[in-house]
Design an enzyme around this catalytic site. Structure first.
Site, PDB file in Angstrom:
ATOM      1  N   ILE A   1       0.863  -1.381  -0.207  1.00 53.50           N
ATOM      2  CA  ILE A   1      -0.266   0.092  -0.179  1.00 53.50           C
ATOM      3  C   ILE A   1       0.329   1.141  -0.221  1.00 53.50           C
ATOM      4  O   ILE A   1       0.737   2.508  -0.718  1.00 53.50           O
ATOM      5  CB  ILE A   1      -0.503  -0.047   1.140  1.00 53.50           C
ATOM      6  CG1 ILE A   1      -2.051  -1.413   1.295  1.00 53.50           C
ATOM      7  CG2 ILE A   1      -1.550   1.103   1.413  1.00 53.50           C
ATOM      8  CD1 ILE A   1      -2.619  -1.400   1.947  1.00 53.50           C
TER       9      ILE A   1
ATOM     10  N   SER B   1      -5.317   2.359   9.254  1.00 57.44           N
ATOM     11  CA  SER B   1      -5.668   1.707  10.500  1.00 57.44           C
ATOM     12  C   SER B   1      -5.698   0.122   9.500  1.00 57.44           C
ATOM     13  O   SER B   1      -4.904  -0.510   8.577  1.00 57.44           O
ATOM     14  CB  SER B   1      -6.507   2.313  10.824  1.00 57.44           C
ATOM     15  OG  SER B   1      -7.164   1.348  11.982  1.00 57.44           O
TER      16      SER B   1
ATOM     17  N   TYR C   1      -3.486  -8.437  16.223  1.00 56.80           N
ATOM     18  CA  TYR C   1      -3.406  -7.580  15.382  1.00 56.80           C
ATOM     19  C   TYR C   1      -4.550  -7.222  15.578  1.00 56.80           C
ATOM     20  O   TYR C   1      -4.104  -5.435  15.242  1.00 56.80           O
ATOM     21  CB  TYR C   1      -2.863  -8.648  14.034  1.00 56.80           C
ATOM     22  CG  TYR C   1      -2.600  -7.958  12.739  1.00 56.80           C
ATOM     23  CD1 TYR C   1      -2.095  -7.208  12.240  1.00 56.80           C
ATOM     24  CD2 TYR C   1      -4.305  -7.400  12.464  1.00 56.80           C
ATOM     25  CE1 TYR C   1      -2.046  -6.042  11.419  1.00 56.80           C
ATOM     26  CE2 TYR C   1      -4.389  -6.127  10.866  1.00 56.80           C
ATOM     27  CZ  TYR C   1      -3.212  -5.850  10.755  1.00 56.80           C
ATOM     28  OH  TYR C   1      -3.182  -5.488   9.500  1.00 56.80           O
TER      29      TYR C   1
ATOM     30  N   LYS D   1      -4.683  -1.833  15.413  1.00 58.86           N
ATOM     31  CA  LYS D   1      -5.471  -0.955  14.513  1.00 58.86           C
ATOM     32  C   LYS D   1      -6.229  -0.658  15.404  1.00 58.86           C
ATOM     33  O   LYS D   1      -6.740   0.436  14.189  1.00 58.86           O
ATOM     34  CB  LYS D   1      -5.959  -2.334  12.891  1.00 58.86           C
ATOM     35  CG  LYS D   1      -4.692  -3.135  12.275  1.00 58.86           C
ATOM     36  CD  LYS D   1      -3.796  -1.364  11.687  1.00 58.86           C
ATOM     37  CE  LYS D   1      -3.044  -2.277  10.902  1.00 58.86           C
ATOM     38  NZ  LYS D   1      -1.767  -1.358  10.141  1.00 58.86           N
TER      39      LYS D   1
ATOM     40  N   ILE E   1      -6.198  -6.714   0.964  1.00 58.02           N
ATOM     41  CA  ILE E   1      -5.840  -6.371   0.445  1.00 58.02           C
ATOM     42  C   ILE E   1      -4.759  -7.321  -0.739  1.00 58.02           C
ATOM     43  O   ILE E   1      -3.897  -7.535   0.714  1.00 58.02           O
ATOM     44  CB  ILE E   1      -5.535  -4.930   0.368  1.00 58.02           C
ATOM     45  CG1 ILE E   1      -6.362  -3.646   0.627  1.00 58.02           C
ATOM     46  CG2 ILE E   1      -4.251  -3.948  -1.404  1.00 58.02           C
ATOM     47  CD1 ILE E   1      -7.809  -3.308  -0.555  1.00 58.02           C
TER      48      ILE E   1
ATOM     49  N   THR F   1      -1.910  -7.938  -0.567  1.00 52.71           N
ATOM     50  CA  THR F   1      -0.479  -7.555  -0.951  1.00 52.71           C
ATOM     51  C   THR F   1       0.577  -9.165  -0.670  1.00 52.71           C
ATOM     52  O   THR F   1       0.447  -9.194  -0.630  1.00 52.71           O
ATOM     53  CB  THR F   1       0.025  -6.237   0.540  1.00 52.71           C
ATOM     54  OG1 THR F   1       0.012  -7.072   1.367  1.00 52.71           O
ATOM     55  CG2 THR F   1      -0.739  -4.984  -0.161  1.00 52.71           C
TER      56      THR F   1
END
Length: 254
Positions: free
Chosen positions: A23, A142, A156, A160, A189, A191
């Site tokens: 990102i 976030s 995790y 966030k 996403i 990635t």
């Protein structure tokens, strides 16, 4: 698909943490395309050297195409980078683990990177903006995970949520200095961190089923919203806001 080069960030300077991949990289390239000078912070790992080089190459191509007349700098040292730059723009960061066997080392490390790292980099950036006296914008990355739980993400998701809460409190603290603070909340996403899930056909199909738009997001999907939040002309009365970029995943309850 890249945005039209409307020079929306012309004359701005942006600092982006973790901008050689994912990102951060997509936002870096779009900021360059929109006329900003960009400084990127990265870890300097040997395995990531190819990403650093390819980012510089892509930035050079943008200049050759005339889409950007700006500069890109890459540094390992965040505070040194802030001292060198005239900062007046915006900037910017194994996920699955069983709760009962989650190690203290993994939990503490996740907190250290996602919470402590965000706080100290935002603080350093805000100090420079206040010193310059021109205001600015801070964009925190976030996650949709700030709003929902995850059985394998007990280390995790709290980080966030902390980033989102931090941005909201910073918005109040820095409004008097004309510094806007907003958060982007990406959904799933594709990635490098999600590569294993993307290679698992069943997992990918499950994720796509949960997203009304029918596909997993791309890093480039965050670039437009990041430009919007960085542009005072377009989002000048927004601070303390959260922007979901998830293809409708969060609202898909059934």
């Amino acid at each position: 698909m890249a945005l039209p080069s409307a020079r929306l960030l012309r004359g701005k300077t942006a600092c982006i943490t973790g901008g050689t991949t994912g990102i951060g990289r997509a936002i870096t390239l779009e900021y360059l395309r929109q006329g900003a000078n960009v400084a990127v912070n990265h870890l300097g790992l040997d395995a990531d050297e190819r990403h650093r080089k390819s980012l510089l190459e892509e930035a050079q191509k943008l200049k050759q195409q005339g889409a950007a007349r700006c500069r890109l700098g890459i540094s390992l040292r965040w505070r040194a980078m802030l001292r060198i730059l005239r900062l007046d723009g915006s900037w910017w960061r194994k996920l699955a683990a069983e709760f009962l066997t989650l190690s203290k080392q993994q939990f503490d490390r996740t907190m250290e990177v996602n919470v402590n790292g965000t706080f100290y980099s935002c603080q350093a950036g805000a100090q420079q903006m206040v010193k310059q006296g021109k205001g600015g914008a801070i964009i925190g990355i976030s996650s949709i995970s700030a709003l929902v739980g995850g059985g394998l993400q007990t280390h995790y998701t709290p980080t966030k949520a902390a980033v989102l809460s931090m941005i909201q409190s910073m918005a109040i603290a820095l409004a008097k200095d004309r510094i806007r603070c907003n958060a982007l909340l990406p959904g799933t996403i594709h990635t490098q961190l999600a590569e294993d899930d993307m290679q698992n056909k069943e997992k990918k199909a499950y994720l796509e089923h949960r997203i009304p738009m029918g596909r997993v997001g791309k890093p480039e999907d965050l670039a437009g919203p990041a430009v919007f939040l960085a542009s005072e002309e377009m989002s000048g009365f927004m601070t303390g806001s959260q922007m979901l970029v998830d293809g409708g995943m969060f609202v898909h309850l059934q």
